[in-house]
Design a protein around this motif. Structure first.
Motif, mmCIF file in Angstrom:
data_model
loop_
_atom_site.group_PDB
_atom_site.id
_atom_site.type_symbol
_atom_site.label_atom_id
_atom_site.label_comp_id
_atom_site.label_asym_id
_atom_site.label_seq_id
_atom_site.Cartn_x
_atom_site.Cartn_y
_atom_site.Cartn_z
ATOM 1 N N SER B 8 42.620 -24.468 2.457
ATOM 2 C CA SER B 8 43.295 -23.241 2.882
ATOM 3 C C SER B 8 42.417 -22.418 3.811
ATOM 4 O O SER B 8 42.908 -21.752 4.715
ATOM 5 N N GLY B 9 41.099 -22.481 3.641
ATOM 6 C CA GLY B 9 40.198 -21.734 4.534
ATOM 7 C C GLY B 9 40.305 -22.222 5.968
ATOM 8 O O GLY B 9 40.191 -21.446 6.928
ATOM 9 N N PHE B 10 40.555 -23.513 6.137
ATOM 10 C CA PHE B 10 40.729 -24.115 7.465
ATOM 11 C C PHE B 10 42.047 -23.631 8.065
ATOM 12 O O PHE B 10 42.104 -23.161 9.204
ATOM 13 N N ALA B 11 43.100 -23.697 7.259
ATOM 14 C CA ALA B 11 44.421 -23.249 7.729
ATOM 15 C C ALA B 11 44.385 -21.777 8.132
ATOM 16 O O ALA B 11 44.915 -21.393 9.180
ATOM 17 N N LYS B 12 43.743 -20.950 7.326
ATOM 18 C CA LYS B 12 43.657 -19.523 7.636
ATOM 19 C C LYS B 12 42.863 -19.294 8.918
ATOM 20 O O LYS B 12 43.227 -18.470 9.758
ATOM 21 N N GLY B 13 41.792 -20.035 9.056
ATOM 22 C CA GLY B 13 40.961 -19.900 10.250
ATOM 23 C C GLY B 13 41.736 -20.233 11.516
ATOM 24 O O GLY B 13 41.637 -19.539 12.534
ATOM 25 N N LEU B 14 42.535 -21.293 11.452
ATOM 26 C CA LEU B 14 43.327 -21.675 12.628
ATOM 27 C C LEU B 14 44.352 -20.589 12.965
ATOM 28 O O LEU B 14 44.600 -20.306 14.138
ATOM 29 N N SER B 15 44.914 -19.951 11.946
ATOM 30 C CA SER B 15 45.882 -18.874 12.216
ATOM 31 C C SER B 15 45.183 -17.683 12.875
ATOM 32 O O SER B 15 45.779 -16.973 13.680
ATOM 33 N N VAL B 16 43.918 -17.479 12.548
ATOM 34 C CA VAL B 16 43.148 -16.403 13.180
ATOM 35 C C VAL B 16 42.956 -16.709 14.671
ATOM 36 O O VAL B 16 43.154 -15.845 15.526
ATOM 37 N N ILE B 17 42.610 -17.943 15.005
ATOM 38 C CA ILE B 17 42.445 -18.303 16.425
ATOM 39 C C ILE B 17 43.751 -18.062 17.177
ATOM 40 O O ILE B 17 43.762 -17.483 18.261
ATOM 41 N N GLU B 18 44.857 -18.487 16.570
ATOM 42 C CA GLU B 18 46.149 -18.361 17.263
ATOM 43 C C GLU B 18 46.601 -16.911 17.429
ATOM 44 O O GLU B 18 47.493 -16.631 18.235
ATOM 45 N N ALA B 19 46.009 -15.993 16.686
ATOM 46 C CA ALA B 19 46.399 -14.579 16.802
ATOM 47 C C ALA B 19 45.967 -13.977 18.142
ATOM 48 O O ALA B 19 46.550 -13.006 18.608
ATOM 49 N N PHE B 20 44.944 -14.565 18.756
ATOM 50 C CA PHE B 20 44.486 -14.041 20.043
ATOM 51 C C PHE B 20 45.431 -14.489 21.154
ATOM 52 O O PHE B 20 45.797 -15.656 21.235
ATOM 53 N N ASP B 21 45.839 -13.567 22.002
ATOM 54 C CA ASP B 21 46.614 -13.928 23.187
ATOM 55 C C ASP B 21 46.414 -12.868 24.261
ATOM 56 O O ASP B 21 45.534 -12.001 24.137
ATOM 57 N N ALA B 22 47.240 -12.925 25.305
ATOM 58 C CA ALA B 22 47.039 -12.039 26.455
ATOM 59 C C ALA B 22 47.071 -10.566 26.052
ATOM 60 O O ALA B 22 46.293 -9.752 26.544
ATOM 61 N N THR B 36 47.904 -11.690 10.897
ATOM 62 C CA THR B 36 47.996 -12.992 10.226
ATOM 63 C C THR B 36 48.527 -12.866 8.805
ATOM 64 O O THR B 36 48.919 -13.862 8.207
ATOM 65 N N GLY B 37 48.504 -11.641 8.264
ATOM 66 C CA GLY B 37 48.903 -11.479 6.871
ATOM 67 C C GLY B 37 47.794 -11.870 5.899
ATOM 68 O O GLY B 37 48.011 -11.927 4.689
ATOM 69 N N LEU B 38 46.603 -12.163 6.431
ATOM 70 C CA LEU B 38 45.477 -12.504 5.555
ATOM 71 C C LEU B 38 44.896 -11.220 4.954
ATOM 72 O O LEU B 38 45.023 -10.143 5.528
ATOM 73 N N GLU B 39 44.232 -11.382 3.810
ATOM 74 C CA GLU B 39 43.502 -10.224 3.274
ATOM 75 C C GLU B 39 42.347 -9.897 4.216
ATOM 76 O O GLU B 39 41.791 -10.760 4.863
ATOM 77 N N ARG B 40 41.984 -8.614 4.220
ATOM 78 C CA ARG B 40 40.919 -8.143 5.095
ATOM 79 C C ARG B 40 39.624 -8.940 4.909
ATOM 80 O O ARG B 40 38.983 -9.343 5.887
ATOM 81 N N ALA B 41 39.256 -9.196 3.674
ATOM 82 C CA ALA B 41 38.000 -9.916 3.406
ATOM 83 C C ALA B 41 38.063 -11.340 3.963
ATOM 84 O O ALA B 41 37.076 -11.854 4.505
ATOM 85 N N THR B 42 39.242 -11.955 3.855
ATOM 86 C CA THR B 42 39.406 -13.323 4.372
ATOM 87 C C THR B 42 39.382 -13.319 5.890
ATOM 88 O O THR B 42 38.736 -14.164 6.520
ATOM 89 N N ALA B 43 40.092 -12.375 6.501
ATOM 90 C CA ALA B 43 40.101 -12.260 7.962
ATOM 91 C C ALA B 43 38.661 -12.088 8.468
ATOM 92 O O ALA B 43 38.248 -12.731 9.433
ATOM 93 N N ARG B 44 37.910 -11.248 7.770
ATOM 94 C CA ARG B 44 36.516 -10.989 8.153
ATOM 95 C C ARG B 44 35.691 -12.282 8.092
ATOM 96 O O ARG B 44 34.936 -12.587 9.014
ATOM 97 N N ARG B 45 35.865 -13.040 7.015
ATOM 98 C CA ARG B 45 35.092 -14.280 6.867
ATOM 99 C C ARG B 45 35.475 -15.294 7.949
ATOM 100 O O ARG B 45 34.624 -15.990 8.482
ATOM 101 N N CYS B 46 36.751 -15.375 8.265
ATOM 102 C CA CYS B 46 37.182 -16.301 9.326
ATOM 103 C C CYS B 46 36.544 -15.910 10.658
ATOM 104 O O CYS B 46 36.022 -16.755 11.388
ATOM 105 N N LEU B 47 36.579 -14.620 10.975
ATOM 106 C CA LEU B 47 36.042 -14.138 12.251
ATOM 107 C C LEU B 47 34.526 -14.332 12.314
ATOM 108 O O LEU B 47 33.978 -14.726 13.351
ATOM 109 N N LEU B 48 33.841 -14.068 11.206
ATOM 110 C CA LEU B 48 32.385 -14.242 11.206
ATOM 111 C C LEU B 48 32.012 -15.721 11.303
ATOM 112 O O LEU B 48 31.017 -16.080 11.932
ATOM 113 N N THR B 49 32.831 -16.579 10.705
ATOM 114 C CA THR B 49 32.593 -18.021 10.816
ATOM 115 C C THR B 49 32.752 -18.458 12.276
ATOM 116 O O THR B 49 31.912 -19.188 12.813
#
Lengths: 251, 251
Positions: B8-22, B36-49
């Protein structure tokens, strides 16, 4: 950043995506485990996650990537103002010179194309945004290396797989550092068939209003038809004028 | 596939990448959590990764993607034979007609460009491999919808955000299904300024040797200069001949 701030499953998954390339387009779990150094069970979970999310397909033995993967790279291209900003200028440059014009940035020891205008191919491979070439033997690479300190440039050159693509390719770090210093002084780089026979190119740095080099632009042409001297005389002034226009809008 | 086969950490991370656009090129942790609908702590970990791996950069408040992200999309483009195989044919097609030629595949309710040959832009946006357009109002989209069963095509049309880009855009599912059936019978699709004013295009399916539609190719031109009738009369035969050559090598 603490240990818990890193999602290792995400990092491993991204390494699995990067394992796919032209030579390795259909990969088994065993292939991926070997190429990424991941344990077989982890490689399997990454691949099944990609498949479930629609980023990969699986025929029971081999995995291949699907077009959905392009959404990831497209996130960068669409979210970064630079490629969109550069494109009309490259279109003009290509129009004016009748040659292909490109822009790239450095990523590790490779240049990455971020925008390109071309109506014919000058290389044996087709270049698109996202395409990569080694920095040491490309004109834009040398321009981007010249924008760094000698120490940083040397470190990248030492870490590069410096193949002699053609008999003309400079491959020693000392020859390349001499070239980088020349580029820094003269403000442009020319490549005369060091990347492949029949291809020459000229590149200059694009700087923002604070003087930082943030990209390189180049023009590539076919070597028997256009000489390096032609490029410097005919293309360099047009490129410099385009660059100054771009630079004026880059903060 | 079992619960434990999904990272699930991989799936969440990919959704974070896709959130960026023009529109969303610089995003905070809060922005990503919201999008993304992710919890703040999870979003933070994805971005820091992403940042630690060099896929993103962080200025202390906002995250932006780096060119390294392009490696992910490039994995698909370089690992799939189709774009490389198509490119020289599109180059020829563009050369012969003096217009832009493209190839795309379907991903959800959008078409994704996989290869393109062009020396001028016919649209207000610049299209590159990885670029996306809605299927319902693009010529290649209609060709790819026509290759499906009516049920599948209708499901995609119902799930599409069918905007009236221009006064000419067909937006009702019934009008679009009629169009899809016409395309299926006549073997090509034409779009007359339904995507944007001033742009018309013609598309045909590319089938493999087993008769399966695996992509669409099109030619786009400027509407006042070229009419739909011109396209059908002058471009369609060249496209069909190109398509037959491509198809003969696709297994």
């Amino acid at each position: 950043m603490g240990e818990t701030d890193f999602i290792s499953g995400f990092a491993k998954g991204l390494s699995v995506i990067e394992a796919f390339d032209a030579v390795n387009s259909r990969l088994s779990i065993t292939d991926i485990a070997r190429m990424t150094g991941l344990e077989r069970a982890t490689a399997r979970r990454c691949l099944l996650t990609l498949t479930q999310l629609g980023y990969a397909s699986y025929d029971g033995k081999f995995f291949t990537l699907t077009p959905r993967i392009l959404r990831l790279g497209h996130s960068y291209l669409s979210s970064t103002p630079l490629p969109r900003l550069m494109q009309p200028f490259l279109d003009q440059l290509s129009e004016k010179t009748g040659e292909s014009a490109s822009a790239s940035v450095l990523d590790g020891n490779e240049i990455v194309y971020i925008a390109r205008a071309s109506h014919k191919r000058v290389m044996s491979i087709n270049l698109n945004p996202g395409s990569r070439l080694p920095a040491y033997c490309s004109s834009m690479g040398r321009v981007l290396l010249a924008a760094m300190s000698d120490d940083d440039a040397q470190r990248i050159l030492e870490g590069s797989n410096r193949l002699a693509n053609t008999p003309r390719t400079k491959t020693t770090v000392s020859d390349l550092m001499n070239e980088v210093r020349t580029v820094r002084v003269q403000g442009y780089a020319v490549i005369d068939q060091e990347l492949e026979i029949g291809l020459c190119s000229i590149a200059i740095p694009v700087r923002n209003t604070r003087g930082m080099t943030i990209a390189a632009i180049n023009i590539g042409a076919q070597a028997p038809r256009v000489t390096i001297e032609d490029m410097v005389q005919n293309y360099l002034p047009v490129m410099q004028s385009t660059r100054d226009t771009i630079g004026a809008v880059l903060v």
